[in-house]
Design a protein around this motif. Structure first.
Motif, PDB file in Angstrom:
ATOM      1  N   GLU A 269       8.521 -91.738 -14.265  1.00 63.79           N
ATOM      2  CA  GLU A 269       7.128 -91.746 -14.704  1.00 63.79           C
ATOM      3  C   GLU A 269       6.310 -90.613 -14.091  1.00 63.79           C
ATOM      4  O   GLU A 269       5.253 -90.249 -14.607  1.00 63.79           O
ATOM      5  CB  GLU A 269       6.470 -93.088 -14.351  1.00 63.79           C
ATOM      6  CG  GLU A 269       6.990 -94.285 -15.131  1.00 63.79           C
ATOM      7  CD  GLU A 269       8.374 -94.720 -14.677  1.00 63.79           C
ATOM      8  OE1 GLU A 269       8.767 -94.374 -13.524  1.00 63.79           O
ATOM      9  OE2 GLU A 269       9.078 -95.391 -15.454  1.00 63.79           O
ATOM     10  N   ASN A 270       6.804 -90.049 -12.999  1.00 66.30           N
ATOM     11  CA  ASN A 270       6.069 -88.990 -12.303  1.00 66.30           C
ATOM     12  C   ASN A 270       6.817 -87.659 -12.303  1.00 66.30           C
ATOM     13  O   ASN A 270       6.594 -86.818 -11.442  1.00 66.30           O
ATOM     14  CB  ASN A 270       5.768 -89.427 -10.866  1.00 66.30           C
ATOM     15  CG  ASN A 270       4.718 -90.514 -10.820  1.00 66.30           C
ATOM     16  OD1 ASN A 270       3.539 -90.263 -11.059  1.00 66.30           O
ATOM     17  ND2 ASN A 270       5.147 -91.741 -10.535  1.00 66.30           N
ATOM     18  N   ARG A 271       7.688 -87.492 -13.294  1.00 66.58           N
ATOM     19  CA  ARG A 271       8.382 -86.217 -13.470  1.00 66.58           C
ATOM     20  C   ARG A 271       8.135 -85.693 -14.877  1.00 66.58           C
ATOM     21  O   ARG A 271       8.221 -86.440 -15.854  1.00 66.58           O
ATOM     22  CB  ARG A 271       9.893 -86.357 -13.267  1.00 66.58           C
ATOM     23  CG  ARG A 271      10.346 -86.598 -11.848  1.00 66.58           C
ATOM     24  CD  ARG A 271      11.822 -86.222 -11.746  1.00 66.58           C
ATOM     25  NE  ARG A 271      12.473 -86.847 -10.592  1.00 66.58           N
ATOM     26  CZ  ARG A 271      13.280 -87.890 -10.665  1.00 66.58           C
ATOM     27  NH1 ARG A 271      13.527 -88.452 -11.845  1.00 66.58           N
ATOM     28  NH2 ARG A 271      13.847 -88.384  -9.581  1.00 66.58           N
ATOM     29  N   ALA A 272       7.882 -84.375 -14.954  1.00 70.69           N
ATOM     30  CA  ALA A 272       7.719 -83.699 -16.241  1.00 70.69           C
ATOM     31  C   ALA A 272       8.568 -82.443 -16.239  1.00 70.69           C
ATOM     32  O   ALA A 272       8.863 -81.879 -15.183  1.00 70.69           O
ATOM     33  CB  ALA A 272       6.249 -83.344 -16.487  1.00 70.69           C
ATOM     34  N   ILE A 273       8.933 -81.998 -17.438  1.00 69.15           N
ATOM     35  CA  ILE A 273       9.679 -80.751 -17.582  1.00 69.15           C
ATOM     36  C   ILE A 273       9.210 -80.056 -18.855  1.00 69.15           C
ATOM     37  O   ILE A 273       8.844 -80.717 -19.838  1.00 69.15           O
ATOM     38  CB  ILE A 273      11.207 -81.012 -17.632  1.00 69.15           C
ATOM     39  CG1 ILE A 273      11.982 -79.689 -17.565  1.00 69.15           C
ATOM     40  CG2 ILE A 273      11.593 -81.823 -18.845  1.00 69.15           C
ATOM     41  CD1 ILE A 273      13.489 -79.868 -17.372  1.00 69.15           C
ATOM     42  N   ALA A 274       9.179 -78.742 -18.822  1.00 71.91           N
ATOM     43  CA  ALA A 274       8.852 -77.949 -20.008  1.00 71.91           C
ATOM     44  C   ALA A 274       9.414 -76.555 -19.818  1.00 71.91           C
ATOM     45  O   ALA A 274       9.582 -76.080 -18.690  1.00 71.91           O
ATOM     46  CB  ALA A 274       7.345 -77.888 -20.248  1.00 71.91           C
ATOM     47  N   GLY A 275       9.714 -75.891 -20.927  1.00 74.24           N
ATOM     48  CA  GLY A 275      10.223 -74.537 -20.833  1.00 74.24           C
ATOM     49  C   GLY A 275       9.954 -73.757 -22.096  1.00 74.24           C
ATOM     50  O   GLY A 275       9.756 -74.324 -23.177  1.00 74.24           O
ATOM     51  N   LEU A 276       9.941 -72.437 -21.957  1.00 72.65           N
ATOM     52  CA  LEU A 276       9.739 -71.547 -23.101  1.00 72.65           C
ATOM     53  C   LEU A 276      11.057 -70.864 -23.456  1.00 72.65           C
ATOM     54  O   LEU A 276      11.857 -70.541 -22.584  1.00 72.65           O
ATOM     55  CB  LEU A 276       8.664 -70.511 -22.790  1.00 72.65           C
ATOM     56  CG  LEU A 276       8.975 -69.464 -21.713  1.00 72.65           C
ATOM     57  CD1 LEU A 276       9.607 -68.207 -22.307  1.00 72.65           C
ATOM     58  CD2 LEU A 276       7.716 -69.084 -20.953  1.00 72.65           C
ATOM     59  N   SER A 277      11.291 -70.698 -24.747  1.00 77.94           N
ATOM     60  CA  SER A 277      12.464 -69.976 -25.249  1.00 77.94           C
ATOM     61  C   SER A 277      13.754 -70.510 -24.609  1.00 77.94           C
ATOM     62  O   SER A 277      14.089 -71.678 -24.799  1.00 77.94           O
ATOM     63  CB  SER A 277      12.288 -68.470 -25.007  1.00 77.94           C
ATOM     64  OG  SER A 277      13.241 -67.726 -25.745  1.00 77.94           O
ATOM     65  N   MET A 278      14.470 -69.711 -23.817  1.00 74.69           N
ATOM     66  CA  MET A 278      15.674 -70.202 -23.152  1.00 74.69           C
ATOM     67  C   MET A 278      15.358 -71.443 -22.324  1.00 74.69           C
ATOM     68  O   MET A 278      16.151 -72.390 -22.270  1.00 74.69           O
ATOM     69  CB  MET A 278      16.270 -69.126 -22.248  1.00 74.69           C
ATOM     70  CG  MET A 278      17.510 -69.562 -21.471  1.00 74.69           C
ATOM     71  SD  MET A 278      18.091 -68.326 -20.275  1.00 74.69           S
ATOM     72  CE  MET A 278      16.852 -68.521 -18.965  1.00 74.69           C
ATOM     73  N   GLY A 279      14.204 -71.451 -21.670  1.00 78.19           N
ATOM     74  CA  GLY A 279      13.799 -72.609 -20.875  1.00 78.19           C
ATOM     75  C   GLY A 279      13.559 -73.838 -21.730  1.00 78.19           C
ATOM     76  O   GLY A 279      13.776 -74.971 -21.284  1.00 78.19           O
ATOM     77  N   GLY A 280      13.119 -73.643 -22.982  1.00 78.76           N
ATOM     78  CA  GLY A 280      12.978 -74.763 -23.903  1.00 78.76           C
ATOM     79  C   GLY A 280      14.330 -75.310 -24.312  1.00 78.76           C
ATOM     80  O   GLY A 280      14.526 -76.527 -24.446  1.00 78.76           O
ATOM     81  N   PHE A 281      15.294 -74.407 -24.513  1.00 75.36           N
ATOM     82  CA  PHE A 281      16.675 -74.791 -24.808  1.00 75.36           C
ATOM     83  C   PHE A 281      17.249 -75.593 -23.643  1.00 75.36           C
ATOM     84  O   PHE A 281      17.905 -76.629 -23.832  1.00 75.36           O
ATOM     85  CB  PHE A 281      17.474 -73.512 -25.059  1.00 75.36           C
ATOM     86  CG  PHE A 281      18.944 -73.710 -25.309  1.00 75.36           C
ATOM     87  CD1 PHE A 281      19.392 -74.232 -26.515  1.00 75.36           C
ATOM     88  CD2 PHE A 281      19.885 -73.350 -24.361  1.00 75.36           C
ATOM     89  CE1 PHE A 281      20.759 -74.399 -26.771  1.00 75.36           C
ATOM     90  CE2 PHE A 281      21.239 -73.500 -24.605  1.00 75.36           C
ATOM     91  CZ  PHE A 281      21.668 -74.030 -25.804  1.00 75.36           C
ATOM     92  N   GLN A 282      16.997 -75.142 -22.414  1.00 78.27           N
ATOM     93  CA  GLN A 282      17.458 -75.859 -21.228  1.00 78.27           C
ATOM     94  C   GLN A 282      16.770 -77.210 -21.105  1.00 78.27           C
ATOM     95  O   GLN A 282      17.390 -78.208 -20.715  1.00 78.27           O
ATOM     96  CB  GLN A 282      17.197 -75.012 -19.986  1.00 78.27           C
ATOM     97  CG  GLN A 282      18.048 -73.750 -19.931  1.00 78.27           C
ATOM     98  CD  GLN A 282      17.586 -72.760 -18.877  1.00 78.27           C
ATOM     99  OE1 GLN A 282      16.411 -72.756 -18.488  1.00 78.27           O
ATOM    100  NE2 GLN A 282      18.495 -71.907 -18.412  1.00 78.27           N
ATOM    101  N   THR A 283      15.497 -77.261 -21.455  1.00 74.47           N
ATOM    102  CA  THR A 283      14.749 -78.521 -21.424  1.00 74.47           C
ATOM    103  C   THR A 283      15.344 -79.533 -22.390  1.00 74.47           C
ATOM    104  O   THR A 283      15.514 -80.719 -22.056  1.00 74.47           O
ATOM    105  CB  THR A 283      13.271 -78.271 -21.771  1.00 74.47           C
ATOM    106  OG1 THR A 283      12.682 -77.451 -20.761  1.00 74.47           O
ATOM    107  CG2 THR A 283      12.496 -79.573 -21.879  1.00 74.47           C
ATOM    108  N   LEU A 284      15.654 -79.081 -23.613  1.00 76.43           N
ATOM    109  CA  LEU A 284      16.284 -79.971 -24.594  1.00 76.43           C
ATOM    110  C   LEU A 284      17.616 -80.497 -24.072  1.00 76.43           C
ATOM    111  O   LEU A 284      17.922 -81.689 -24.198  1.00 76.43           O
ATOM    112  CB  LEU A 284      16.497 -79.229 -25.909  1.00 76.43           C
ATOM    113  CG  LEU A 284      15.265 -78.967 -26.773  1.00 76.43           C
ATOM    114  CD1 LEU A 284      15.584 -77.959 -27.870  1.00 76.43           C
ATOM    115  CD2 LEU A 284      14.745 -80.273 -27.379  1.00 76.43           C
ATOM    116  N   ASP A 285      18.411 -79.620 -23.477  1.00 77.08           N
ATOM    117  CA  ASP A 285      19.729 -80.015 -22.981  1.00 77.08           C
ATOM    118  C   ASP A 285      19.613 -81.075 -21.894  1.00 77.08           C
ATOM    119  O   ASP A 285      20.296 -82.102 -21.942  1.00 77.08           O
ATOM    120  CB  ASP A 285      20.455 -78.780 -22.441  1.00 77.08           C
ATOM    121  CG  ASP A 285      21.796 -79.129 -21.820  1.00 77.08           C
ATOM    122  OD1 ASP A 285      22.676 -79.615 -22.543  1.00 77.08           O
ATOM    123  OD2 ASP A 285      21.950 -78.930 -20.598  1.00 77.08           O
ATOM    124  N   VAL A 286      18.736 -80.829 -20.912  1.00 77.81           N
ATOM    125  CA  VAL A 286      18.594 -81.786 -19.808  1.00 77.81           C
ATOM    126  C   VAL A 286      18.027 -83.114 -20.321  1.00 77.81           C
ATOM    127  O   VAL A 286      18.484 -84.204 -19.935  1.00 77.81           O
ATOM    128  CB  VAL A 286      17.695 -81.202 -18.704  1.00 77.81           C
ATOM    129  CG1 VAL A 286      17.351 -82.266 -17.663  1.00 77.81           C
ATOM    130  CG2 VAL A 286      18.379 -80.011 -18.040  1.00 77.81           C
TER     131      VAL A 286
END
Length: 387
Positions: A269-286
């Protein structure tokens, strides 16, 4: 009283050396001034046009590329009789822009502009066009947090690695535990990207001062993994390996180090993640591999690229078909520019999520695959966290 003979000889010797030095200096050819001595670049005009210049009297061709052009085609500079190459661009919307010069085919920094953005294998100049529109990302007279360069031993990669960590104003003097936001950069950048051209520290400071966000720790890890020797574009196999390496390092090295070193709340509940481009791809994977980790997810200008779109349905089948996935996500945010070159991958990714009834919020903006958009996306996304 007369001085000692040795002292007298020493004085005469020093005098002789001084006279010789003065004579040599006087006879030496004097440096002639050049236009470079007073040249300013970039030069922002009152009407928001910008003059970019470089002194290169022996060059035969000079061009500039930058995210202010809205296209990859370089812009040619014109040479003056004094050897100064210049071009006038704009008027530009107030914002921060990156650019790079090319002198006779050699990538060159603007030597008159010390403000740079560092990547894993390149540098770019950064210029600011001031205006009220940039207030959200400017260095305002508000309480400031700290952005630290944090080195840690990566057991996953067998090397020392660095991340940037933002702590909110008052962190050092308090005992409060904070939610944590993992913010990922794109390909070609390193962990400094979000802090330099991304302006993340100033954006968070200004949002906090305006009461628009909850205080949080923002972790900006290095998502660029050591690449194997290769030629041309990375293969899908290479991309999958890099994705797996990043996930391992995030889960086994970065997050444990953060939770051990900083006062953070360590539940979903107290963790967030976001990324752009490659980082968005990594965000989706995780997110689709470990849905239990993050309650808030942001994907900027990204998606499953190339053949990975077809592979995703198989790779993430367990989570995509989990009816409880939506219950574990308070926010799944997807944002992209209408002119972004990854729009096709973005659309295919959305179609995959729709097929499996994954709920998300979607927004399209103007513009393309640039930091001009990503700073705005951070400014919109951060206030939605931990509510």
């Amino acid at each position: 009283m007369n001085q000692h003979p040795i002292v007298n000889r020493l004085c005469y010797t020093l005098l002789a050396i001084s006279l010789v030095t003065l004579r040599v200096v006087a006879q030496a050819p004097q440096r002639q001034p050049t236009p470079n001595d007073t040249l300013k670049s970039p030069k922002v005009m009152a009407d928001k046009r910008v003059m970019i210049s470089i002194y290169a009297p022996k060059a035969s061709d000079v061009t500039v590329t930058g995210d202010f052009l809205g296209q990859p085609k370089p812009l040619s500079l014109t040479k003056s009789e004094q050897g100064v190459w210049s071009t006038l661009v704009g008027p530009l919307k107030p914002d921060y822009y990156t650019y790079t010069l090319m002198v006779d085919g050699v990538r060159t920094m603007d030597p008159k502009n010390p403000v740079i953005k560092q990547g894993i294998s390149s540098l770019e100049n950064v210029m600011a066009v001031p205006g009220t529109e940039t207030a959200f990302e400017d260095n305002q007279p508000v309480p400031h947090g700290d952005v630290r360069e944090v080195w840690y031993q990566s057991k996953s990669l067998g090397m020392m690695r660095r991340m940037h960590v933002y702590t909110p104003p008052g962190y050092e003097k308090g005992t409060t535990k904070y939610p944590v936001f993992y913010l990922l950069h794109g390909a070609g950048d390193d962990d400094s990207g979000w802090n330099t051209v991304g302006r993340s520290g100033f954006i968070m400071d200004n949002l906090l001062a305006a009461g628009k966000v909850k205080p949080m720790v923002v972790v900006m890890p290095n998502g660029s993994m050591p690449m194997p020797p290769q030629t041309g574009m990375p293969t899908n196999e290479t991309m999958n390996r890099m994705r797996s390496l990043f996930a391992d390092e995030l889960l086994k090295d970065v997050m444990p180090h953060v939770e051990k070193t900083y006062r953070t709340l360590t539940n979903q509940e107290n963790r967030a993640i976001a990324g752009l481009s490659m980082g968005g791809f990594q965000t989706l994977d995780v997110t689709l591999t470990h849905p239990e980790l993050f309650n808030y997810v942001g994907v900027f200008s990204s998606g499953f690229f190339g053949a990975t779109v077809d592979e995703a349905e198989t790779k993430y089948a367990k989570v995509l078909n989990d009816s409880n996935f939506n219950k574990g996500k308070k926010l799944f945010w997807i944002e992209i520019g209408k002119d972004d070159f990854v729009m096709d991958a973005n659309k295919k990714t959305i179609a995959l999520l729709d097929k499996h009834n994954i709920k998300y919020q979607y927004k399209e903006t103007d513009g393309g695959h640039t930091w001009i958009n990503w700073r705005q996306y951070l400014n919109e996304y951060a206030p939605l966290l931990f509510r």
